[in-house]
Design a protein around this motif. Structure first.
Motif, PDB file in Angstrom:
ATOM      1  N   MET A   1       0.845  -1.209   0.000  1.00  0.00           N
ATOM      2  CA  MET A   1       0.000   0.000   0.000  1.00  0.00           C
ATOM      3  C   MET A   1       0.872   1.248   0.000  1.00  0.00           C
ATOM      4  SD  MET A   1      -3.009   0.987   2.629  1.00  0.00           S
ATOM      5  CE  MET A   1      -2.444   2.588   3.086  1.00  0.00           C
ATOM      6  N   SER A   2       0.489   2.181  -0.794  1.00  0.00           N
ATOM      7  CA  SER A   2       1.329   3.377  -0.885  1.00  0.00           C
ATOM      8  C   SER A   2       1.073   4.304   0.308  1.00  0.00           C
ATOM      9  CB  SER A   2       1.072   4.125  -2.188  1.00  0.00           C
ATOM     10  OG  SER A   2      -0.311   4.298  -2.368  1.00  0.00           O
ATOM     11  N   LEU A   3       2.120   5.001   0.667  1.00  0.00           N
ATOM     12  CA  LEU A   3       2.040   5.933   1.804  1.00  0.00           C
ATOM     13  C   LEU A   3       1.312   7.200   1.407  1.00  0.00           C
ATOM     14  CD1 LEU A   3       3.073   6.649   4.669  1.00  0.00           C
ATOM     15  CD2 LEU A   3       5.082   7.610   3.556  1.00  0.00           C
ATOM     16  N   LEU A   4       1.534   7.565   0.130  1.00  0.00           N
ATOM     17  CA  LEU A   4       1.027   8.854  -0.326  1.00  0.00           C
ATOM     18  C   LEU A   4       0.487   8.665  -1.729  1.00  0.00           C
ATOM     19  CD1 LEU A   4       3.223  12.008  -0.069  1.00  0.00           C
ATOM     20  CD2 LEU A   4       2.239  11.395  -2.240  1.00  0.00           C
ATOM     21  N   LYS A   5      -0.729   9.133  -1.940  1.00  0.00           N
ATOM     22  CA  LYS A   5      -1.373   8.879  -3.229  1.00  0.00           C
ATOM     23  C   LYS A   5      -2.029  10.165  -3.707  1.00  0.00           C
ATOM     24  CE  LYS A   5      -4.510   5.274  -5.006  1.00  0.00           C
ATOM     25  NZ  LYS A   5      -3.606   4.188  -5.439  1.00  0.00           N
ATOM     26  N   LEU A   6      -1.495  10.706  -4.823  1.00  0.00           N
ATOM     27  CA  LEU A   6      -2.090  11.909  -5.416  1.00  0.00           C
ATOM     28  C   LEU A   6      -2.746  11.507  -6.719  1.00  0.00           C
ATOM     29  CD1 LEU A   6       0.849  14.426  -4.991  1.00  0.00           C
ATOM     30  CD2 LEU A   6      -1.326  14.544  -3.801  1.00  0.00           C
ATOM     31  N   LYS A   7      -4.013  11.897  -6.878  1.00  0.00           N
ATOM     32  CA  LYS A   7      -4.711  11.478  -8.085  1.00  0.00           C
ATOM     33  C   LYS A   7      -5.345  12.677  -8.777  1.00  0.00           C
ATOM     34  CE  LYS A   7      -7.408   7.622  -9.708  1.00  0.00           C
ATOM     35  NZ  LYS A   7      -8.699   6.978  -9.534  1.00  0.00           N
ATOM     36  N   ASN A   8      -4.858  12.923 -10.007  1.00  0.00           N
ATOM     37  CA  ASN A   8      -5.472  13.942 -10.860  1.00  0.00           C
ATOM     38  C   ASN A   8      -5.559  15.309 -10.161  1.00  0.00           C
ATOM     39  OD1 ASN A   8      -6.409  14.487 -13.366  1.00  0.00           O
ATOM     40  ND2 ASN A   8      -8.547  13.954 -12.926  1.00  0.00           N
ATOM     41  N   ILE A   9      -4.424  15.734  -9.621  1.00  0.00           N
ATOM     42  CA  ILE A   9      -4.385  16.967  -8.829  1.00  0.00           C
ATOM     43  C   ILE A   9      -4.276  18.212  -9.714  1.00  0.00           C
ATOM     44  CG2 ILE A   9      -2.968  18.307  -7.207  1.00  0.00           C
ATOM     45  CD1 ILE A   9      -4.325  16.156  -5.705  1.00  0.00           C
ATOM     46  N   TYR A  10      -5.189  19.126  -9.474  1.00  0.00           N
ATOM     47  CA  TYR A  10      -5.124  20.438 -10.136  1.00  0.00           C
ATOM     48  C   TYR A  10      -4.983  21.500  -9.062  1.00  0.00           C
ATOM     49  CZ  TYR A  10      -6.583  18.496 -14.606  1.00  0.00           C
ATOM     50  OH  TYR A  10      -6.632  17.785 -15.763  1.00  0.00           O
ATOM     51  N   ARG A  11      -4.164  22.494  -9.349  1.00  0.00           N
ATOM     52  CA  ARG A  11      -4.129  23.655  -8.461  1.00  0.00           C
ATOM     53  C   ARG A  11      -4.138  24.877  -9.362  1.00  0.00           C
ATOM     54  NH1 ARG A  11      -5.341  27.079  -5.573  1.00  0.00           N
ATOM     55  NH2 ARG A  11      -4.471  27.696  -3.549  1.00  0.00           N
ATOM     56  N   ILE A  12      -5.233  25.580  -9.320  1.00  0.00           N
ATOM     57  CA  ILE A  12      -5.423  26.700 -10.255  1.00  0.00           C
ATOM     58  C   ILE A  12      -5.558  27.991  -9.456  1.00  0.00           C
ATOM     59  CG2 ILE A  12      -6.915  27.646 -12.074  1.00  0.00           C
ATOM     60  CD1 ILE A  12      -7.793  24.609 -12.489  1.00  0.00           C
ATOM     61  N   TYR A  13      -4.724  28.958  -9.783  1.00  0.00           N
ATOM     62  CA  TYR A  13      -4.812  30.276  -9.150  1.00  0.00           C
ATOM     63  C   TYR A  13      -5.456  31.243 -10.118  1.00  0.00           C
ATOM     64  CZ  TYR A  13      -1.048  28.529  -6.137  1.00  0.00           C
ATOM     65  OH  TYR A  13      -0.275  27.805  -5.281  1.00  0.00           O
ATOM     66  N   GLN A  14      -6.214  32.127  -9.592  1.00  0.00           N
ATOM     67  CA  GLN A  14      -6.780  33.189 -10.426  1.00  0.00           C
ATOM     68  C   GLN A  14      -6.041  34.460 -10.058  1.00  0.00           C
ATOM     69  OE1 GLN A  14      -9.554  32.058 -12.333  1.00  0.00           O
ATOM     70  NE2 GLN A  14      -9.289  33.887 -13.596  1.00  0.00           N
ATOM     71  N   ILE A  15      -5.204  34.962 -10.944  1.00  0.00           N
ATOM     72  CA  ILE A  15      -4.524  36.227 -10.672  1.00  0.00           C
ATOM     73  C   ILE A  15      -5.091  37.261 -11.626  1.00  0.00           C
ATOM     74  CG2 ILE A  15      -2.317  37.433 -10.527  1.00  0.00           C
ATOM     75  CD1 ILE A  15      -1.055  34.631 -10.109  1.00  0.00           C
ATOM     76  N   ASP A  17      -7.274  38.542 -14.296  1.00  0.00           N
ATOM     77  CA  ASP A  17      -8.029  37.843 -15.328  1.00  0.00           C
ATOM     78  C   ASP A  17      -7.338  36.556 -15.762  1.00  0.00           C
ATOM     79  OD1 ASP A  17      -9.844  39.844 -15.281  1.00  0.00           O
ATOM     80  OD2 ASP A  17      -9.021  40.937 -17.011  1.00  0.00           O
ATOM     81  N   ILE A  18      -6.085  36.402 -15.323  1.00  0.00           N
ATOM     82  CA  ILE A  18      -5.305  35.268 -15.818  1.00  0.00           C
ATOM     83  C   ILE A  18      -5.476  34.065 -14.911  1.00  0.00           C
ATOM     84  CG2 ILE A  18      -2.984  34.522 -16.506  1.00  0.00           C
ATOM     85  CD1 ILE A  18      -2.382  37.676 -16.396  1.00  0.00           C
ATOM     86  N   GLU A  19      -5.694  32.922 -15.517  1.00  0.00           N
ATOM     87  CA  GLU A  19      -5.809  31.682 -14.769  1.00  0.00           C
ATOM     88  C   GLU A  19      -4.463  30.972 -14.835  1.00  0.00           C
ATOM     89  OE1 GLU A  19      -9.520  28.836 -14.976  1.00  0.00           O
ATOM     90  OE2 GLU A  19      -7.897  28.068 -16.195  1.00  0.00           O
ATOM     91  N   VAL A  20      -3.863  30.735 -13.667  1.00  0.00           N
ATOM     92  CA  VAL A  20      -2.570  30.067 -13.647  1.00  0.00           C
ATOM     93  C   VAL A  20      -2.773  28.628 -13.186  1.00  0.00           C
ATOM     94  CG1 VAL A  20      -0.252  30.063 -12.689  1.00  0.00           C
ATOM     95  CG2 VAL A  20      -1.409  32.235 -13.119  1.00  0.00           C
ATOM     96  N   ARG A  21      -2.398  27.683 -14.067  1.00  0.00           N
ATOM     97  CA  ARG A  21      -2.539  26.275 -13.690  1.00  0.00           C
ATOM     98  C   ARG A  21      -1.198  25.799 -13.139  1.00  0.00           C
ATOM     99  NH1 ARG A  21      -6.690  23.019 -16.361  1.00  0.00           N
ATOM    100  NH2 ARG A  21      -8.391  24.466 -16.772  1.00  0.00           N
ATOM    101  N   ALA A  22      -1.004  25.998 -11.853  1.00  0.00           N
ATOM    102  CA  ALA A  22       0.265  25.612 -11.243  1.00  0.00           C
ATOM    103  C   ALA A  22       0.440  24.102 -11.275  1.00  0.00           C
ATOM    104  CB  ALA A  22       0.312  26.110  -9.798  1.00  0.00           C
ATOM    105  N   LEU A  23      -0.636  23.377 -11.049  1.00  0.00           N
ATOM    106  CA  LEU A  23      -0.623  21.920 -11.214  1.00  0.00           C
ATOM    107  C   LEU A  23      -1.745  21.564 -12.171  1.00  0.00           C
ATOM    108  CD1 LEU A  23       0.000  20.638  -7.568  1.00  0.00           C
ATOM    109  CD2 LEU A  23       1.645  20.827  -9.447  1.00  0.00           C
TER     110      LEU A  23
END
Lengths: 235, 407
Positions: A1-15, A17-23
């Motif tokens: 079993m994995s210790l850490l599991k990230l699935k389909n992670i998005y991190r979007i900032y709105q600065i 009018d611009i949308e920044v897709r950091a992840l």
């Protein structure tokens, strides 16, 4: 079993009018006692990924499980998303941070800095002192316990930070450019210390942009434009 | 939980003492606020104490029939001045006719100089009182005795002196009874000494007095314009009833017709109480006004300094949160910092008050009490919470990543 599991992670900032897709859709699994380094140019999203793994930030969407706990659910239904205070508890108990700028509290002794996570964990004073002293000894700082950060060298400061990261016996140690503010000799010492931690059974995730440091890890993840570009596991 | 609370309090303390000068300046408003609240409180306490002394002086079951009321305006004085005088025989007549009165006595006063050998006591309030005063007067006799009915009737030269007079004339004599003193040059024998009664409003001593029989004062110094009749309410009678009975008898004695207004005053201790109540209210109003204003300003000052403190320690807050500090831990840390500043300010204010009480007592009355101290401490803590809560909750809500980046 994995210790850490990230699935389909998005991190979007709105600065503005611009949308920044950091992840922009990240999937990672990390096993117990892995030594992973994350590389990538600046703006590639490696720090954001680190913050999300460290529970300092929450993803815009995607699932995150750590040590069997759901921190963020892939499909949001309001449940399974940790609150601010729950995240604080997880950071306190599961994660040990080592920062580039050490992030020690300047007005406190090394010992008190190392004690802090134990204070927030509610450990009684005597036990706290004992554990903090023991971990400072393990990083060869027994004779510097009562010194403040400004009375310590850069390498010593980072060793205090390592001790602080270890003191709560965390599931993962997250190191964000741990040698960035150190000369190469001291940096080398710190990296040896981190390798030692790995050998002793700790899981380590390291962010760096230096190849020779990344190469110490058993797995190197390369990030580019918010996505995982390469994921090399060494045998 | 207690560990973290303790830690938060310690951090709050350290934060205050790391910037002592700033904290002290910030405290000024609170210091002044608490100073005015507690000075006001001491003055009110003082007035209450005075009132308790006057109880001893007047007795709460005694009515005084006099030409003037105890409290009046200047305009009224000129009006009342023309009233017919109070006459000596009222005393006997009222006591005979009023069923609600057990004793009645007449009194008049005069300023005299008393002397014993080379010692003098000037400006002594000499009262000439009827023998019945022994049963009416609330002042206690420390040694010796009151004069008798016979001594009054015979205009005997006997005198009772107040404790102040005792001290001035006989600094080395414990009990001066039996010694002869001179009243404006005339020889009197001391037969009693009154117990000490203290000072009214800390200003004038009510012990600089002496009493001789009414008939003696009349015979030796002549009749005074201002007579006063003291009446003791008989046990079992309501004071209001007694007051009405005395009023109607006195009206009869002065030949007033039904629709005419009273041309005399019946005074009692309650009038004193009312007047002191008025003074207390105005002191409280002024004190509370100044206090509220300076506490508000002080509170805003603390709030301001707390915003600065949160700003300065943004990075620290970020680190603490990253290491697992929950919101409330950060909140308590800053809230305590604000409370500590306000509380120290309050304690300094209280300290200054206790120093000033001594000074105030020289020209007015003041006295500290436990209730006052607790109130001041409570108010300080309240101000601390009021001014700390917003900055502290702002600190608690900081985002750890952004906070750690802050330099």
């Amino acid at each position: 079993m994995s210790l850490l599991k990230l699935k389909n992670i998005y991190r979007i900032y709105q600065i503005g009018d611009i949308e920044v897709r950091a992840l922009n859709g990240v999937d990672v699994d990390v096993e117990k006692n892995e030594y992973v380094s994350i590389m990538g140019p600046s703006g590639s999203g490696k720090s954001t990924l680190m913050n999300i793994i460290g529970c300092l930030d929450t993803p815009t969407s995607g699932g995150y499980e750590l040590d069997g706990m759901t921190i963020h659910q892939e499909i949001k239904d309001g449940s399974g998303i940790a609150s601010d205070d729950q995240l604080a508890v997880i950071r306190n108990q599961k994660i040990g941070f080592i920062f580039q700028t050490f992030n020690l509290l300047p007005r406190m002794t090394a010992l008190h800095n190392v004690e802090l996570p134990l204070i927030y964990a509610g450990v009684p004073r005597l036990e706290r002192l004992e554990r903090a002293k023991a971990v400072l000894e393990s990083v060869q700082l027994a004779d510097r316990m009562y010194h403040r950060p400004n009375e310590l060298s850069g390498g010593q400061r980072q060793r205090v930070a390592v001790a602080r990261a270890l003191v709560n016996d965390p599931s993962i140690i997250l190191a964000d450019e741990p040698t960035g503010n150190l000369d190469s000799k001291t940096g080398h010492d710190i990296m040896n210390l981190i390798s030692n931690l790995h050998e002793r059974g700790n899981t380590i995730i390291l962010v760096t942009h230096e190849h020779d440091i990344a190469e110490r890890a058993s797995r190197v993840i390369n990030m580019l434009d918010g996505k995982i570009h390469l994921d090399n596991k060494k045998k | 939980m207690f560990n973290q609370l303790y830690e938060s309090i310690i951090i709050g303390f350290k934060a205050v003492f790391q910037s002592k000068g700033r904290a002290l300046l910030t405290m000024l408003g609170i210091i002044i606020g608490i100073l005015s609240v507690s000075l006001m409180g001491t003055a009110i306490n003082g007035i209450d104490n005075v009132f308790n002394q006057t109880l001893g002086m007047f007795g709460d079951d005694v009515l005084y029939v006099q030409q003037f009321p105890w409290f009046m305006g200047d305009a009224e004085w000129w009006e009342f001045r023309n009233r017919p005088q109070i006459r000596e025989e009222y005393s006997e007549k009222i006591s005979k006719r009023a069923e609600s009165i057990s004793y009645a006595s007449v009194e008049m006063n005069r300023r005299v100089t008393l002397s014993y050998k080379e010692n003098n006591s000037e400006g002594v309030d000499l009262g000439g009182r009827g023998w019945q005063s022994a049963y009416i007067d609330a002042a206690k006799i420390q040694s010796g005795r009151y004069f008798t009915q016979l001594e009054d009737k015979n205009a005997s030269r006997v005198i009772l002196i107040g404790s102040e007079v005792h001290k001035l004339l006989f600094p080395n004599v414990e009990d001066p009874c039996g010694l002869d003193i001179k009243v404006n040059g005339l020889k009197f024998r001391v037969i009693g000494v009154f117990a000490e009664q203290g000072k009214i409003f800390g200003m004038f001593s009510i012990d600089n007095m002496a009493v001789i029989p009414f008939q003696t004062l009349k015979a030796v110094f002549g009749r005074s314009q201002w007579l006063s009749i003291s009446l003791k309410t008989r046990e079992g009678f309501d004071k209001d009833y007694a007051l009405e009975e005395v009023r109607s008898i006195t009206r009869g004695l002065r030949g007033l017709r039904p629709l005419e207004k009273d041309n005399f005053a019946i005074n009692q201790q309650e009038a004193m109480e009312d007047e002191l109540g008025k003074i207390k209210t105005s002191i409280a109003a002024v004190g509370i006004g100044i206090a509220a204003l300076s506490l508000l300003v002080g509170g805003i000052g603390i709030m301001n300094i707390m915003f600065v403190s949160v700003k300065e320690r943004t990075k620290e807050i970020g680190i603490r949160k990253a290491l697992g500090a929950k919101r409330w831990v950060i909140l308590v840390q800053f809230l305590f910092e604000a409370i500590i500043i306000a509380l120290i300010g309050g304690l300094i204010g209280l300290g200054l008050t206790s120093l000033l009480v001594g000074v105030v007592n020289k020209f007015f009355v003041a006295s500290m009490s436990l209730g006052l101290v607790l109130t001041a401490i409570g108010v300080s803590i309240g101000v601390g919470i009021f001014s700390g809560i917003v900055p502290a909750s702002q600190a608690a809500k900081l985002d750890p990543i952004e906070a750690m980046r802050y330099e």
